[in-house]
Motif scaffolding. Structure first.
Motif, PDB file in Angstrom:
ATOM      1  N   PRO A  73       0.800  -1.232   0.000  1.00  0.00           N
ATOM      2  CA  PRO A  73       0.000   0.000   0.000  1.00  0.00           C
ATOM      3  C   PRO A  73       0.832   1.282   0.000  1.00  0.00           C
ATOM      4  O   PRO A  73       0.395   2.315  -0.514  1.00  0.00           O
ATOM      5  N   ASP A  74       2.050   1.239   0.588  1.00  0.00           N
ATOM      6  CA  ASP A  74       2.882   2.442   0.622  1.00  0.00           C
ATOM      7  C   ASP A  74       3.713   2.629  -0.649  1.00  0.00           C
ATOM      8  O   ASP A  74       4.558   3.521  -0.726  1.00  0.00           O
ATOM      9  N   GLY A  75       3.470   1.772  -1.644  1.00  0.00           N
ATOM     10  CA  GLY A  75       4.176   1.887  -2.910  1.00  0.00           C
ATOM     11  C   GLY A  75       5.399   1.015  -3.046  1.00  0.00           C
ATOM     12  O   GLY A  75       5.993   0.928  -4.133  1.00  0.00           O
ATOM     13  N   THR A  76       5.819   0.345  -1.956  1.00  0.00           N
ATOM     14  CA  THR A  76       6.954  -0.571  -2.029  1.00  0.00           C
ATOM     15  C   THR A  76       6.648  -1.686  -3.032  1.00  0.00           C
ATOM     16  O   THR A  76       5.579  -2.299  -2.982  1.00  0.00           O
ATOM     17  N   ARG A  77       7.599  -1.953  -3.926  1.00  0.00           N
ATOM     18  CA  ARG A  77       7.364  -2.925  -5.000  1.00  0.00           C
ATOM     19  C   ARG A  77       8.612  -3.760  -5.197  1.00  0.00           C
ATOM     20  O   ARG A  77       9.735  -3.240  -5.185  1.00  0.00           O
ATOM     21  N   GLY A  78       8.443  -5.057  -5.345  1.00  0.00           N
ATOM     22  CA  GLY A  78       9.568  -5.947  -5.578  1.00  0.00           C
ATOM     23  C   GLY A  78       9.184  -7.390  -5.350  1.00  0.00           C
ATOM     24  O   GLY A  78       7.994  -7.729  -5.234  1.00  0.00           O
ATOM     25  N   TRP A  79      10.183  -8.256  -5.271  1.00  0.00           N
ATOM     26  CA  TRP A  79       9.972  -9.699  -5.173  1.00  0.00           C
ATOM     27  C   TRP A  79      10.132 -10.173  -3.737  1.00  0.00           C
ATOM     28  O   TRP A  79      11.055  -9.762  -3.042  1.00  0.00           O
ATOM     29  N   VAL A  80       9.209 -11.063  -3.299  1.00  0.00           N
ATOM     30  CA  VAL A  80       9.294 -11.665  -1.970  1.00  0.00           C
ATOM     31  C   VAL A  80       9.062 -13.169  -2.093  1.00  0.00           C
ATOM     32  O   VAL A  80       8.480 -13.646  -3.067  1.00  0.00           O
ATOM     33  N   SER A  81       9.514 -13.910  -1.087  1.00  0.00           N
ATOM     34  CA  SER A  81       9.326 -15.358  -1.083  1.00  0.00           C
ATOM     35  C   SER A  81       7.854 -15.692  -0.896  1.00  0.00           C
ATOM     36  O   SER A  81       7.196 -15.203   0.027  1.00  0.00           O
ATOM     37  N   ALA A  82       7.320 -16.553  -1.770  1.00  0.00           N
ATOM     38  CA  ALA A  82       5.910 -16.937  -1.696  1.00  0.00           C
ATOM     39  C   ALA A  82       5.606 -17.799  -0.479  1.00  0.00           C
ATOM     40  O   ALA A  82       4.445 -17.926  -0.093  1.00  0.00           O
ATOM     41  N   SER A  83       6.631 -18.374   0.143  1.00  0.00           N
ATOM     42  CA  SER A  83       6.421 -19.255   1.298  1.00  0.00           C
ATOM     43  C   SER A  83       5.836 -18.516   2.481  1.00  0.00           C
ATOM     44  O   SER A  83       5.290 -19.135   3.394  1.00  0.00           O
ATOM     45  N   TYR A  84       5.976 -17.187   2.501  1.00  0.00           N
ATOM     46  CA  TYR A  84       5.518 -16.417   3.651  1.00  0.00           C
ATOM     47  C   TYR A  84       4.366 -15.486   3.281  1.00  0.00           C
ATOM     48  O   TYR A  84       4.188 -14.426   3.877  1.00  0.00           O
ATOM     49  N   LEU A  85       3.562 -15.911   2.292  1.00  0.00           N
ATOM     50  CA  LEU A  85       2.368 -15.172   1.901  1.00  0.00           C
ATOM     51  C   LEU A  85       1.144 -16.070   2.061  1.00  0.00           C
ATOM     52  O   LEU A  85       1.198 -17.268   1.783  1.00  0.00           O
ATOM     53  N   THR A  86       0.042 -15.487   2.509  1.00  0.00           N
ATOM     54  CA  THR A  86      -1.250 -16.172   2.553  1.00  0.00           C
ATOM     55  C   THR A  86      -2.165 -15.518   1.532  1.00  0.00           C
ATOM     56  O   THR A  86      -2.441 -14.313   1.624  1.00  0.00           O
ATOM     57  N   LEU A  87      -2.629 -16.280   0.553  1.00  0.00           N
ATOM     58  CA  LEU A  87      -3.488 -15.731  -0.494  1.00  0.00           C
ATOM     59  C   LEU A  87      -4.814 -15.257   0.092  1.00  0.00           C
ATOM     60  O   LEU A  87      -5.389 -15.909   0.974  1.00  0.00           O
ATOM     61  N   THR A  88      -5.309 -14.109  -0.393  1.00  0.00           N
ATOM     62  CA  THR A  88      -6.565 -13.545   0.077  1.00  0.00           C
ATOM     63  C   THR A  88      -7.433 -13.171  -1.122  1.00  0.00           C
ATOM     64  O   THR A  88      -7.008 -13.277  -2.276  1.00  0.00           O
ATOM     65  N   ASN A  89      -8.645 -12.727  -0.840  1.00  0.00           N
ATOM     66  CA  ASN A  89      -9.550 -12.203  -1.870  1.00  0.00           C
ATOM     67  C   ASN A  89      -9.889 -13.254  -2.930  1.00  0.00           C
ATOM     68  O   ASN A  89     -10.132 -12.927  -4.089  1.00  0.00           O
ATOM     69  N   GLY A  90      -9.860 -14.544  -2.524  1.00  0.00           N
ATOM     70  CA  GLY A  90     -10.173 -15.614  -3.459  1.00  0.00           C
ATOM     71  C   GLY A  90      -9.146 -15.801  -4.552  1.00  0.00           C
ATOM     72  O   GLY A  90      -9.441 -16.350  -5.615  1.00  0.00           O
ATOM     73  N   THR A  91      -7.899 -15.370  -4.295  1.00  0.00           N
ATOM     74  CA  THR A  91      -6.860 -15.411  -5.321  1.00  0.00           C
ATOM     75  C   THR A  91      -6.440 -16.845  -5.646  1.00  0.00           C
ATOM     76  O   THR A  91      -6.192 -17.644  -4.741  1.00  0.00           O
ATOM     77  N   ASN A  92      -6.368 -17.155  -6.932  1.00  0.00           N
ATOM     78  CA  ASN A  92      -5.811 -18.414  -7.422  1.00  0.00           C
ATOM     79  C   ASN A  92      -4.417 -18.108  -7.944  1.00  0.00           C
ATOM     80  O   ASN A  92      -4.250 -17.307  -8.872  1.00  0.00           O
ATOM     81  N   ILE A  93      -3.398 -18.715  -7.359  1.00  0.00           N
ATOM     82  CA  ILE A  93      -2.024 -18.373  -7.713  1.00  0.00           C
ATOM     83  C   ILE A  93      -1.738 -18.631  -9.189  1.00  0.00           C
ATOM     84  O   ILE A  93      -0.901 -17.951  -9.808  1.00  0.00           O
TER      85      ILE A  93
END
Length: 342
Positions: A73-93
């Protein structure tokens, strides 16, 4: 009549737009403070960090879905490890596009430390693990598995075998001690394996989690894992193709077939079925009996995800989903069961 068709056209155009807006963009929530990198991998420099419990927009992923291109939300953009993300909003990876983008940014010193930070530039140990590793009683895959180290765990090196392909390590808290493959370690602070002594020690497995920490042969008790050692052959049976979404093509027919599974020493399994391609499936950090793969299928005409669960030493079940390039609004789902032949 002309006004009727104009009105119908407006409805056809506007309604899908409204649905897409209601569904929102693909998103996820961070489960820890994460380093943000300029590219999909720990070889890329850290350019920022994102706090725990931040909802980020998913702009892309790498081919195996292990790294995600995100925007905070603050504009930070880049790559992160997917292992530490929880999908939300009904997202299909699988609906997130595969992209090859390097995000420009000035490298910064360590902003986040800990396992979730994907190889921070500063470490307290002699080395860090580059994958989830089996810990064994001796230097070689033929020795007993007595423990497991998570990805990016800092360890102290006590010694090595003569060829240097196996090292005797100890976790910083002393809870795990044993032999691991040096191929899955990154040495810190300019260390070289040649500087460590050659040792010949067999490490015994602990029979109790309360074993005395003063013993040089104690390790943490391993959670039960049904994945068989070495290579095994299974009879896999698939249920019907369950389609969802808007499908232009008919359901697929999957035949029963033999499957070969090989347990690798870095904690992954190699899975091979009817296709010529062998799929590398990563172990879940939360359940030692769950393995998954996300990426392209063997024919390179669909995005595919497989989640396999070992239910016992002689059986497993798996969910496979595929979204084909020529029918992108249709999802094909198969539920497999399998029994071990040998």
């Amino acid at each position: 009549m002309r006004n009727f068709w104009i009105g119908l056209l407006v409805v056809v155009v506007v309604v899908p737009f409204m649905l897409a807006t209601a569904q929102g963009e693909p998103s996820a929530t961070t489960r820890a403070q994460l380093n943000v990198r300029s590219g999909p991998g720990t070889e890329h420099p850290v350019t920022a960090s994102i706090s725990k419990n931040t909802v980020v927009t998913l702009e892309g992923r790498n081919g195996v879905s292990s790294w995600m291109l995100v925007r905070a939300p603050d504009g930070t953009r880049g790559w992160v490890s997917a292992s530490y993300l929880t999908l939300t909003n009904g997202t299909n990876i699988l609906a997130v596009p595969v992209v090859e983008i390097t995000v420009p940014g000035e490298a910064v010193s360590t902003v986040c430390t800990g396992p979730q930070c994907s190889n921070s530039s500063v470490s307290q140990g002699d080395a860090n693990t580059t994958a989830q590793l089996n810990v064994r009683s001796g230097p070689g895959q033929g020795n007993q598995r007595i423990g497991r180290l998570s990805l990016n765990t800092a360890v102290m090196i006590e010694g090595r075998n003569g060829s240097g392909d196996w090292v005797l390590v100890r976790s910083l808290d002393g809870s795990i001690r044993g032999w691991v493959s040096s191929a899955y370690l990154t040495l810190n602070n300019g260390n070289a394996l040649a500087n460590y002594p050659v040792v010949e020690e067999a490490v015994a497995a602990s029979t109790s989690s309360s074993a005395s920490s003063s013993s040089s042969t104690t390790t943490t008790t391993v959670a039960a894992s049904y994945a068989p050692e070495g290579r095994s052959i299974w009879q896999a049976n698939s249920g019907p193709d369950i389609t969802s979404g808007t499908c232009d093509n008919p359901p697929l027919v999957m035949c029963s077939h033999l499957t070969a599974i090989t347990l690798n020493d870095n904690g992954t399994i190699s899975w091979r079925g009817q296709e010529l391609k062998t799929y590398s499936m990563r172990q879940s950090p939360r359940n030692p009996n769950v393995y998954s793969y996300s990426g392209r299928n063997g024919l390179n005409n669909a995005d595919m995800r497989m989640v396999l669960t070992f239910n016992s030493e002689g059986s497993w079940s798996m969910t496979m989903t595929q979204i084909f390039d020529d029918d992108p609004d249709c999802t094909h789902t198969f539920y497999y069961t399998a029994t071990r032949n040998w």
